[in-house]
Design an enzyme around this catalytic site. Structure first.
Site, PDB file in Angstrom:
ATOM      1  N   GLU A  15       0.828  -1.212   0.000  1.00  0.00           N
ATOM      2  CA  GLU A  15       0.000   0.000   0.000  1.00  0.00           C
ATOM      3  C   GLU A  15       0.864   1.265   0.000  1.00  0.00           C
ATOM      4  O   GLU A  15       0.344   2.373   0.078  1.00  0.00           O
ATOM      5  CB  GLU A  15      -0.940  -0.007   1.215  1.00  0.00           C
ATOM      6  N   ASN A  62      -1.022  -7.452  -4.010  1.00  0.00           N
ATOM      7  CA  ASN A  62      -1.589  -6.576  -5.032  1.00  0.00           C
ATOM      8  C   ASN A  62      -0.511  -5.760  -5.730  1.00  0.00           C
ATOM      9  O   ASN A  62       0.513  -5.431  -5.153  1.00  0.00           O
ATOM     10  CB  ASN A  62      -2.610  -5.618  -4.398  1.00  0.00           C
ATOM     11  N   ASP A 114      -7.754  -4.905  -5.770  1.00  0.00           N
ATOM     12  CA  ASP A 114      -6.859  -5.114  -4.631  1.00  0.00           C
ATOM     13  C   ASP A 114      -7.033  -6.497  -4.010  1.00  0.00           C
ATOM     14  O   ASP A 114      -7.177  -6.639  -2.800  1.00  0.00           O
ATOM     15  CB  ASP A 114      -7.049  -4.026  -3.557  1.00  0.00           C
TER      16      ASP A 114
HETATM   17  O1  PQQ Z   1       0.286  -5.310   0.510  1.00  0.00           O
HETATM   18  C1  PQQ Z   1       0.853  -5.504   1.593  1.00  0.00           C
HETATM   19  O2  PQQ Z   1       2.082  -5.471   1.706  1.00  0.00           O
HETATM   20  C2  PQQ Z   1      -0.012  -5.846   2.749  1.00  0.00           C
HETATM   21  C3  PQQ Z   1       0.523  -6.166   4.002  1.00  0.00           C
HETATM   22  C4  PQQ Z   1      -0.338  -6.537   5.051  1.00  0.00           C
HETATM   23  C5  PQQ Z   1       0.328  -6.891   6.329  1.00  0.00           C
HETATM   24  O3  PQQ Z   1       1.570  -6.917   6.337  1.00  0.00           O
HETATM   25  O4  PQQ Z   1      -0.282  -7.153   7.362  1.00  0.00           O
HETATM   26  C6  PQQ Z   1      -1.748  -6.590   4.784  1.00  0.00           C
HETATM   27  C7  PQQ Z   1      -2.165  -6.241   3.479  1.00  0.00           C
HETATM   28  N1  PQQ Z   1      -1.320  -5.882   2.515  1.00  0.00           N
HETATM   29  C8  PQQ Z   1      -3.555  -6.307   3.090  1.00  0.00           C
HETATM   30  O5  PQQ Z   1      -3.893  -6.006   1.944  1.00  0.00           O
HETATM   31  C9  PQQ Z   1      -4.508  -6.753   4.008  1.00  0.00           C
HETATM   32  O6  PQQ Z   1      -5.690  -6.905   3.670  1.00  0.00           O
HETATM   33  C10 PQQ Z   1      -4.095  -7.061   5.329  1.00  0.00           C
HETATM   34  C11 PQQ Z   1      -4.840  -7.481   6.418  1.00  0.00           C
HETATM   35  C12 PQQ Z   1      -3.955  -7.625   7.423  1.00  0.00           C
HETATM   36  C13 PQQ Z   1      -4.252  -8.065   8.783  1.00  0.00           C
HETATM   37  O7  PQQ Z   1      -3.293  -8.357   9.505  1.00  0.00           O
HETATM   38  O8  PQQ Z   1      -5.443  -8.127   9.161  1.00  0.00           O
HETATM   39  N2  PQQ Z   1      -2.698  -7.333   6.994  1.00  0.00           N
HETATM   40  C14 PQQ Z   1      -2.756  -6.974   5.708  1.00  0.00           C
END
Ligand code: PQQ
Length: 603
Positions: free
Chosen positions: A200, A285, A327
């Site tokens: 992100e 993504n 996404d």
């Molecule tokens: O694109 C990324 O690098 C990244 C990292 C993480 C993360 O490290 O927890 C999440 C997401 N995306 C993501 O899209 C997501 O829905 C998400 C949910 C969570 C969580 O711990 O509930 N982490 C992440």
């Protein structure tokens, strides 16, 4: 003749060490190697390299599970999402906390599990502002006397399992550039495999291999960029589908230079097949979310990649969704089992997709064998063409810049999140912690500034049809259909454990820890813990020979952070647009930081 023998010996040796867990009823088999630890301990994040989360322990069974009682609890003191699971090595239990990423070691021979030591890595607080989704950590792995895990500020740490002293620490990423680390490593032979987060914030996703003894980086496989850097130069690299074949696709499938900001991170789970000697992982993504800012297939985002753990060279890659417009990170677990498939024993890779599709691949070749909707409302695509490997996209649901697209299912949070499924060779079922959200999505302008959010989208998520937000789905792999489901009022944001006692364990975001009959989904036992569950249940044999079950209680993560006081329930765009989907979590749970251990009463 003698030469040939010499050549085949190492792999023959390797195979001798592999044993298989199987069941006559389903014909499914799961590989286990000594490096996954003895039965009764828990050395790897998912118990085994196959990511099965299937335990052979059966003292706790569907006949007696209703008698489970709390044995001990304690607080880690860190009030953020407690994802992941403890490890058990010998008589010690290891717990990694959310940032500041303490490692706690508990002596299980002492009543109440006395703390043996606490390791404090002192991560740089700069990382706190960079993490997209709370300050979570998905756990550690054990090998060779070391407990190894990642800190939010991009250090891989190896700690002496006995003394709690640092063995080595290696910095592998930069918080200033937007990188963080939340995933749990796996250790394959002498390599520690780790990946980054930051999709992100326009980072460039990678998987790195570190030397188990020294922590030195052995190879880096980027998920975007030229073949030299994605390690796709070996003559053995053979993507199954024409759409995934060609030179430097990690550059050519993007607008000029955009691959440098292309996300495709590795914040989920890594699997390993000791027979084929290949590792498997899924990628996140593409950066930026707004698809009109990055025309092209955007490889290797939303892909499953198979690599040689020794060199990092790719064997095959399959992009599940070219040019993602929703996404849909596809970092989900890849479950490796051998199974009769249309009359023939096949080496399967099972990937419950964020997209709402259950992908079944041949893990030797990367061929897509089936892709069925397990999320009933999935509408961004009608299905998959198995000849081309391409999704049949519903163009009316494709998102664009400056245009609101309504009622896309599932939402960006997926039909399931990173929280891992389990499989049982006794039932042939995969148990998926799913949720039910749809969304409106609009692409907007985005400017890249290193280390700041790089989204380019306004999203609003809300409950899907049906009056429920979560469902534990038992999926019949071979027949490609749901066997049964347990509907939950709140989204499922924790993992699943399956046992040979035919019990399934899972937790809910409103704080119920539940046990269900693995064959039919009847809930046999439940216990209300102190906070919502976003962790993964695990089980082991304690020093007294009894079977124990452990789970974290501590709400957090992306959706779970809606329970935090700072997130306003009145702002539909807060928590990256998930408040509409989960604002009422506040009414049923609050922050927590507890570890719970359960067992049957002593005889
Ligand atoms: O694109 C990324 O690098 C990244 C990292 C993480 C993360 O490290 O927890 C999440 C997401 N995306 C993501 O899209 C997501 O829905 C998400 C949910 C969570 C969580 O711990 O509930 N982490 C992440």
């Amino acid at each position: 003749e003698s030469l040939a023998q010499e050549e085949t010996e190492p792999s023959a040796e390797r195979e001798q060490e592999i044993s298989f867990i199987s069941d006559d009823g389903t014909g499914m088999r799961i590989a286990r190697t000594p490096s996954a630890g003895p039965t009764g301990e828990w050395w790897l994040p998912a118990l085994d390299f196959a990511n099965s989360r299937y335990s052979q322990l059966d003292q706790v069974s569907k006949e007696n599970v209703q008698n489970l009682e709390v044995v001990t609890t304690w607080s880690t003191g860190i009030n953020h999402g407690h994802e992941g699971q403890p490890l058990v090595v010998g008589n010690t239990m290891y717990v990694v906390t959310p940032f500041p990423n303490y490692l706690l070691a508990f002596d299980m021979t002492k009543p109440g599990y006395a703390l043996k030591w606490k390791f404090e890595p002192h991560p740089d607080p700069t990382a706190v502002g960079k993490a997209c989704c709370d300050l979570v950590n998905r756990g550690a792995a054990y090998a060779d006397g070391k407990v190894i895990y990642n800190t939010l500020d991009n250090h891989v740490v190896a700690v002496n399992a006995e003394t709690g002293e640092l063995a080595w620490m290696t910095k592998v990423g930069s918080a200033d550039e937007g990188e963080t680390m939340t995933m749990a490593p796996i250790i394959v032979k002498d390599k520690v495999l780790v990946g980054n987060s930051g999709g992100e914030l326009g980072v460039r996703g990678w998987l790195k291999a570190l030397d188990l003894q020294t922590g030195e980086v052995q190879w880096i496989a980027y998920n975007t960029g030229p073949d030299e850097e994605t390690l796709m130069t070996s003559p053995d690299f053979k993507p199954y589908y024409a759409k995934d074949q060609g030179e430097d696709l990690g550059v050519k499938s993007w607008p000029p230079e955009q691959w440098k900001l292309g996300g495709s991170t590795v914040w989920g789970w890594v699997s390993y097949d000791p027979e084929l000697d290949l590792i498997y992982y899924g990628t996140g993504n593409p950066g930026v979310w707004n698809p009109d800012l990055r025309p092209g297939a955007n490889k290797w985002s939303l892909s499953i990649i198979a690599r040689d753990p020794e060199t990092g060279q790719a064997r095959w890659a399959y992009q599940l969704v070219p040019h993602d417009a929703w996404d849909y990170d596809e970092i989900m677990e890849n479950i490796l089992v051998d199974m009769p498939w249309k009359g023939e024993m096949r080496k399967l890779l099972i990937h419950p997709g964020r997209t709402g599709f259950m992908y079944v691949l041949d893990r030797e070749t990367g061929e897509l064998l089936s892709a069925d909707k397990y999320h009933p409302h999935t509408n961004w695509a009608s299905g998959y063409d198995l000849d081309t490997g391409l999704p049949k996209v519903n163009e009316a649901k494709r998102t664009h810049m400056g245009q609101e697209t309504y009622d896309i299912c599932p939402s960006s949070t997926g039909a399931k999140e990173v929280f891992p499924s389990a499989i049982s060779p006794r039932t042939g079922l995969v148990y998926i912690p799913a949720h039910n959200y749809c969304m409106n999505f609009q692409g907007i302008e985005a400017n890249y500034i290193a280390g700041t959010p790089y989204l380019g989208a306004d999203t609003m998520m809300y409950p899907g049809p049906g009056g429920y937000l979560g469902e534990l789905i038992a999926w019949d792999v071979v027949n490609g259909k749901k066997a049964w489901g347990i509907k939950e009022q709140y989204p499922l944001q924790g993992g699943v454990l399956a046992t040979s006692g035919d019990v399934i364990f899972y937790g809910t975001t409103d704080g119920w820890f539940k046990a269900a009959d693995a064959t039919n989904g009847e809930v046999l036992w439940k216990f209300k813990v102190s906070s919502g569950i976003v962790g993964n249940p695990m089980t082991y044999i304690g020093p007294d020979g009894r079977q124990y079950i452990a789970i974290y209680a501590g709400i957090g993560g992306w959706i779970g952070s809606n329970a935090f006081e700072k997130i306003s329930a009145d702002d539909p765009t807060a928590a990256l647009g998930t408040t509409g989907a989960a604002a009422n979590l506040k009414k049923v749970t609050a922050r927590g930081s507890d570890v719970y251990v359960f067992a049957l009463p002593e005889e």
